[in-house]
Write a protein that holds these residues in place. Structure first.
Motif, PDB file in Angstrom:
ATOM      1  N   GLU A  88      -2.685  -0.142   4.078  1.00 36.24           N
ATOM      2  CA  GLU A  88      -3.733  -0.603   5.004  1.00 36.24           C
ATOM      3  C   GLU A  88      -5.043   0.131   4.716  1.00 36.24           C
ATOM      4  O   GLU A  88      -6.109  -0.479   4.667  1.00 36.24           O
ATOM      5  N   ARG A  89      -4.962   1.440   4.515  1.00 36.65           N
ATOM      6  CA  ARG A  89      -6.170   2.218   4.203  1.00 36.65           C
ATOM      7  C   ARG A  89      -6.772   1.787   2.874  1.00 36.65           C
ATOM      8  O   ARG A  89      -7.990   1.670   2.751  1.00 36.65           O
ATOM      9  N   ARG A 101      -6.611  -1.125   1.434  1.00 34.99           N
ATOM     10  CA  ARG A 101      -7.283  -2.417   1.617  1.00 34.99           C
ATOM     11  C   ARG A 101      -8.636  -2.230   2.288  1.00 34.99           C
ATOM     12  O   ARG A 101      -9.614  -2.859   1.910  1.00 34.99           O
ATOM     13  N   ARG A 102      -8.683  -1.354   3.263  1.00 33.47           N
ATOM     14  CA  ARG A 102      -9.939  -1.089   3.978  1.00 33.47           C
ATOM     15  C   ARG A 102     -10.963  -0.430   3.052  1.00 33.47           C
ATOM     16  O   ARG A 102     -12.140  -0.758   3.089  1.00 33.47           O
ATOM     17  N   LEU A 103     -10.508   0.488   2.215  1.00 28.80           N
ATOM     18  CA  LEU A 103     -11.423   1.189   1.310  1.00 28.80           C
ATOM     19  C   LEU A 103     -11.903   0.285   0.180  1.00 28.80           C
ATOM     20  O   LEU A 103     -12.970   0.516  -0.379  1.00 28.80           O
TER      21      LEU A 103
END
Length: 191
Positions: free
Chosen positions: A103-104, A106-108
């Motif tokens: 998830e992180r 993808r966000r980054l």
């Protein structure tokens, strides 16, 4: 016949008949494998640029391939550092579950600065290597410099970024740079 029409060169004939096919995908393909491949492409293009034909049209594809190699390597290393920290018994505040790490990531997205900082954080969580385990300052500086030039992974791929009417020219001014030094710094970092 059009006078200014560029000559189209066919693909070179393979030196060996077995080279007519390519194999890719499968269980052994991951970000680190692809990172090495993008680094190789950057290196091959850079060698062509410096030794055979200095074609400034190759500068951005060279930088893009090195940059993309670094992005993929950082993502692979972040996943590995999180798994290793959990394996070593990490139970701190940072959620290192595979789902949360993905998830992180993808966000980054393509943000090299934040990816490098995330890796640095995760490396510090590796108990086996002690709290002084971190990315070296030169690597962090180079990743931040690359981020400043191409924040989201599109400045080396396009001449214009954004959507009309807010699209902007990525390089509105002509630049003269120490490209040889830049490529060698990137190559050392990727290795």
């Amino acid at each position: 016949m059009i006078a200014d029409r560029p000559t189209i060169h066919p693909s070179p004939t393979p030196a060996w008949s077995g080279n007519e096919i390519a194999i890719f995908g499968g269980p052994s393909e991951d970000e680190l494998t692809l990172a090495g491949s993008y680094q190789t492409v950057g290196e091959v293009l850079a060698n062509h640029y410096f030794q055979i034909r200095q074609d400034d049209g190759l500068v951005l594809p060279i930088l893009y391939n090195y940059r993309h190699s670094l992005e993929l390597a950082l993502k692979w290393l972040i996943r590995m550092a999180a798994r290793c920290a959990l394996r070593d018994g990490y139970q701190g505040e940072e959620n290192l579950s595979a789902a949360r790490v993905e998830e992180r990531l993808r966000r980054l997205g393509h943000n090299l600065k934040e990816l490098a900082e995330r890796l640095d954080l995760y490396m510090k969580l590796l108990m086996r290597f002690g709290p002084e385990n971190e990315l070296d300052a030169d690597s962090l500086d180079l990743l931040r410099k690359l981020y400043a030039e191409d924040e989201w992974g599109d400045a080396f791929r396009y001449a214009m970024i954004g959507r009309p009417p807010n699209a902007i020219k990525v390089r509105p001014l002509t630049e003269v740079r120490e490209f040889y030094t830049e490529v060698n710094e990137l190559h050392r970092l990727v290795l």
